[in-house]
Design a protein around this motif. Structure first.
Motif, PDB file in Angstrom:
ATOM      1  N   ARG A  96      17.611  -8.055  -4.021  1.00  0.00           N
ATOM      2  CA  ARG A  96      16.945  -6.926  -3.362  1.00  0.00           C
ATOM      3  C   ARG A  96      16.136  -6.096  -4.351  1.00  0.00           C
ATOM      4  O   ARG A  96      15.028  -5.641  -4.052  1.00  0.00           O
ATOM      5  N   ALA A  97      16.682  -5.901  -5.552  1.00  0.00           N
ATOM      6  CA  ALA A  97      15.967  -5.126  -6.560  1.00  0.00           C
ATOM      7  C   ALA A  97      14.693  -5.845  -6.995  1.00  0.00           C
ATOM      8  O   ALA A  97      13.644  -5.213  -7.189  1.00  0.00           O
ATOM      9  N   TRP A  98      14.767  -7.176  -7.144  1.00  0.00           N
ATOM     10  CA  TRP A  98      13.564  -7.940  -7.515  1.00  0.00           C
ATOM     11  C   TRP A  98      12.503  -7.795  -6.423  1.00  0.00           C
ATOM     12  O   TRP A  98      11.321  -7.573  -6.723  1.00  0.00           O
ATOM     13  N   ASN A  99      12.922  -7.930  -5.187  1.00  0.00           N
ATOM     14  CA  ASN A  99      11.963  -7.797  -4.084  1.00  0.00           C
ATOM     15  C   ASN A  99      11.364  -6.392  -4.029  1.00  0.00           C
ATOM     16  O   ASN A  99      10.171  -6.224  -3.751  1.00  0.00           O
ATOM     17  N   ASP A 100      12.175  -5.378  -4.285  1.00  0.00           N
ATOM     18  CA  ASP A 100      11.655  -4.010  -4.325  1.00  0.00           C
ATOM     19  C   ASP A 100      10.613  -3.864  -5.433  1.00  0.00           C
ATOM     20  O   ASP A 100       9.578  -3.219  -5.246  1.00  0.00           O
ATOM     21  N   TRP A 101      10.905  -4.461  -6.584  1.00  0.00           N
ATOM     22  CA  TRP A 101       9.975  -4.367  -7.716  1.00  0.00           C
ATOM     23  C   TRP A 101       8.639  -5.021  -7.403  1.00  0.00           C
ATOM     24  O   TRP A 101       7.576  -4.429  -7.624  1.00  0.00           O
ATOM     25  N   ILE A 102       8.675  -6.229  -6.835  1.00  0.00           N
ATOM     26  CA  ILE A 102       7.418  -6.931  -6.562  1.00  0.00           C
ATOM     27  C   ILE A 102       6.637  -6.204  -5.476  1.00  0.00           C
ATOM     28  O   ILE A 102       5.403  -6.170  -5.483  1.00  0.00           O
ATOM     29  N   LEU A 103       7.340  -5.589  -4.524  1.00  0.00           N
ATOM     30  CA  LEU A 103       6.661  -4.868  -3.445  1.00  0.00           C
ATOM     31  C   LEU A 103       6.099  -3.540  -3.935  1.00  0.00           C
ATOM     32  O   LEU A 103       4.947  -3.191  -3.634  1.00  0.00           O
ATOM     33  N   GLU A 104       6.879  -2.819  -4.708  1.00  0.00           N
ATOM     34  CA  GLU A 104       6.496  -1.461  -5.095  1.00  0.00           C
ATOM     35  C   GLU A 104       5.588  -1.439  -6.325  1.00  0.00           C
ATOM     36  O   GLU A 104       4.554  -0.749  -6.323  1.00  0.00           O
ATOM     37  N   ASP A 105       5.945  -2.180  -7.362  1.00  0.00           N
ATOM     38  CA  ASP A 105       5.191  -2.098  -8.611  1.00  0.00           C
ATOM     39  C   ASP A 105       4.003  -3.039  -8.655  1.00  0.00           C
ATOM     40  O   ASP A 105       3.026  -2.764  -9.355  1.00  0.00           O
ATOM     41  N   TRP A 106       4.083  -4.165  -7.963  1.00  0.00           N
ATOM     42  CA  TRP A 106       2.963  -5.116  -7.990  1.00  0.00           C
ATOM     43  C   TRP A 106       2.080  -4.956  -6.758  1.00  0.00           C
ATOM     44  O   TRP A 106       0.945  -4.525  -6.858  1.00  0.00           O
ATOM     45  N   HIS A 107       2.593  -5.282  -5.612  1.00  0.00           N
ATOM     46  CA  HIS A 107       1.790  -5.112  -4.394  1.00  0.00           C
ATOM     47  C   HIS A 107       1.447  -3.649  -4.151  1.00  0.00           C
ATOM     48  O   HIS A 107       0.303  -3.310  -3.819  1.00  0.00           O
ATOM     49  N   GLY A 108       2.420  -2.771  -4.319  1.00  0.00           N
ATOM     50  CA  GLY A 108       2.205  -1.360  -4.000  1.00  0.00           C
ATOM     51  C   GLY A 108       1.127  -0.708  -4.828  1.00  0.00           C
ATOM     52  O   GLY A 108       0.419   0.186  -4.350  1.00  0.00           O
ATOM     53  N   ARG A 109       0.987  -1.110  -6.067  1.00  0.00           N
ATOM     54  CA  ARG A 109      -0.032  -0.535  -6.938  1.00  0.00           C
ATOM     55  C   ARG A 109      -1.423  -1.064  -6.596  1.00  0.00           C
ATOM     56  O   ARG A 109      -2.420  -0.351  -6.756  1.00  0.00           O
ATOM     57  N   TYR A 110      -1.499  -2.304  -6.120  1.00  0.00           N
ATOM     58  CA  TYR A 110      -2.782  -2.930  -5.783  1.00  0.00           C
ATOM     59  C   TYR A 110      -2.622  -3.674  -4.454  1.00  0.00           C
ATOM     60  O   TYR A 110      -2.573  -4.902  -4.419  1.00  0.00           O
ATOM     61  N   PRO A 111      -2.520  -2.933  -3.364  1.00  0.00           N
ATOM     62  CA  PRO A 111      -2.149  -3.534  -2.080  1.00  0.00           C
ATOM     63  C   PRO A 111      -3.150  -4.528  -1.513  1.00  0.00           C
ATOM     64  O   PRO A 111      -2.778  -5.305  -0.624  1.00  0.00           O
ATOM     65  N   ASP A 112      -4.388  -4.515  -1.997  1.00  0.00           N
ATOM     66  CA  ASP A 112      -5.368  -5.491  -1.513  1.00  0.00           C
ATOM     67  C   ASP A 112      -5.374  -6.768  -2.342  1.00  0.00           C
ATOM     68  O   ASP A 112      -5.969  -7.765  -1.929  1.00  0.00           O
ATOM     69  N   ARG A 113      -4.705  -6.738  -3.498  1.00  0.00           N
ATOM     70  CA  ARG A 113      -4.870  -7.818  -4.466  1.00  0.00           C
ATOM     71  C   ARG A 113      -3.630  -8.709  -4.634  1.00  0.00           C
ATOM     72  O   ARG A 113      -3.768  -9.858  -5.071  1.00  0.00           O
TER      73      ARG A 113
END
Length: 414
Positions: free
Chosen positions: A157-174
């Protein structure tokens, strides 16, 4: 021995000096590209603040050993390869599978701002990212690195939160968000698919062959709750080569090159296993992506499926099914290309609408920073609509990833 924080030194003044090639120039954008197979290396702070407090310091933490090398530590166990195969930007003579410090890797391997800069340089509009060394391609390491299942699930769950928040969340179109599953319990895995679909996840990286992980096989019906959740939510099931923690091999004393040559082999075996499990028959709207599997094997497999259809009654598996195996294969499976020039000539046999592109950054197979030129060279003579489908539209449709009209018309605009 000591723990490290987020700051990673930029020098290589240690016992394992590395070489970085000169910084490449921004490439000409011949086509709009979506890469459906790239990788992340978990950042040193990926799990900070994301693990339940009751686990204390048992969650994933980066430590530095007495030789100055970095390693992940989980529940007292050490996992020394922090950046499996993350060699982009290094000379081939230094390629390997085990960068042992974060500053042995190009920063784009684990830092999202640097990753977007490298995508811009390479002309990649959007990217779907798989895990690397710590979780394993399908999160399988989190179920076996500790005897505490609750701790393992918290890591997922923490890994999924990280990829959603720090990766996708920072650049939601990319960044196209792809989750890892909890493999110990199909019902919990299904619940996570439903929950994560509501949060915006478009895909899940599942094991190509769960029985090789000592889990129930695809033929048992065990995974039906998970599969149903993926079909219900439109979550694409990505089967990355190597997600069974094994690789195809020949003789035990064959050179390691043979594994690299045969890397696509498990994609073919996995596709047949998934097809004849009848999962895509029972779940006709399920979408399966054969990640990093290439397409060299696909035309031949289609021919073989049609050949076997002549006498499938002998086996009794494919009975009372209106569609032929090859038709279900073409309907439910998608494939990706990294450097398969000759096989693209058979794109109509495969189905132009089911072929996508990848760059495999930052792994050894990556075409970065030359992906634009590699793709352009492979698609010489293609019709414009075929080029568009293979370069980005198929991926955009499969992963429900809208591309702005202006960017589609002019890739220089992103």
């Amino acid at each position: 021995m000591g723990r490290i924080g987020f700051t990673v030194r930029d020098t290589q003044a240690d016992a394992h000096p590395v070489t970085f090639l000169p910084e490449p120039e921004r490439r000409v954008r011949h086509n709009l590209l979506i890469s459906v197979d790239d990788h992340v290396v978990e950042a040193p702070d990926a799990f900070e603040g994301r693990m339940p407090a009751r686990f204390g310091d048992r969650g994933p933490t980066v430590v530095t050993d007495d030789d100055g090398m970095h390693a992940w530590e989980v529940d007292g166990r050490r996992f020394p390869t922090v950046g499996m195969n993350a060699v982009a930007g290094r000379p081939v003579s230094e390629y390997g599978f085990d960068p042992v410090r974060f500053d042995h890797m190009r920063r784009g391997a684990w830092d999202i701002d640097a990753r977007i800069a490298d995508m811009d340089l390479n002309g990649i509009y959007a990217s779907l990212n798989f895990p690397s060394a710590l979780p394993g391609f399908a999160g399988q390491n989190f179920m076996r690195m500790t005897d505490d299942a609750e701790l393992g699930l918290a890591c997922v769950r923490a890994w999924n939160d990280w990829i959603l928040e720090d990766w996708h969340g920072r650049y939601p179109d990319r960044i196209i968000p792809c989750q890892i599953p909890w493999l110990y319990d199909a019902d919990v895995a299904a619940d996570e698919i439903y929950r994560n679909a509501e949060r915006g996840f478009r895909a899940v990286s599942f094991s190509e062959a769960p029985e090789k992980l000592k889990l129930p096989s695809l033929h048992t019906g065990h995974w039906d709750p998970f599969i149903r959740a993926c079909e219900d939510t439109g979550t694409v099931v990505c089967l990355h080569v190597g997600s069974s923690s094994q690789a195809p091999s020949t003789a035990p004393d064959a050179p390691p090159d043979t594994i690299g040559v045969l890397f696509f082999g498990y994609a073919m075996f996995a596709a047949v296993d998934w097809l004849y499990s009848l999962i895509p028959v029972r779940f006709p709207n399920l979408r399966i992506a054969m990640s990093e599997g290439g397409i060299a094997w696909v035309p031949g497999l289609i021919d073989r499926l049609d050949h076997i259809t002549r006498y499938h009654d002998m086996y009794g598996t494919w009975t009372n099914i209106d569609m032929k195996p090859s038709e279900v294969f073409r309907r439910n499976f998608w494939f990706c290309v990294i450097d398969d020039t000759s096989c693209l000539s058979l794109r109509h046999h495969i189905g132009v609408g089911h072929i996508m592109m990848e760059s495999d950054y930052p792994h050894v197979d990556t075409t970065w920073p030359e992906t634009q030129e590699v793709v352009r060279r492979q698609l010489v003579g293609f019709e414009a609509d075929e080029t568009e489908k293979i370069c980005w539209r198929n991926a955009a449709e499969l992963f429900r990833w809208p591309v702005p009209d202006a960017v589609a018309a002019d890739p220089e605009l992103f």
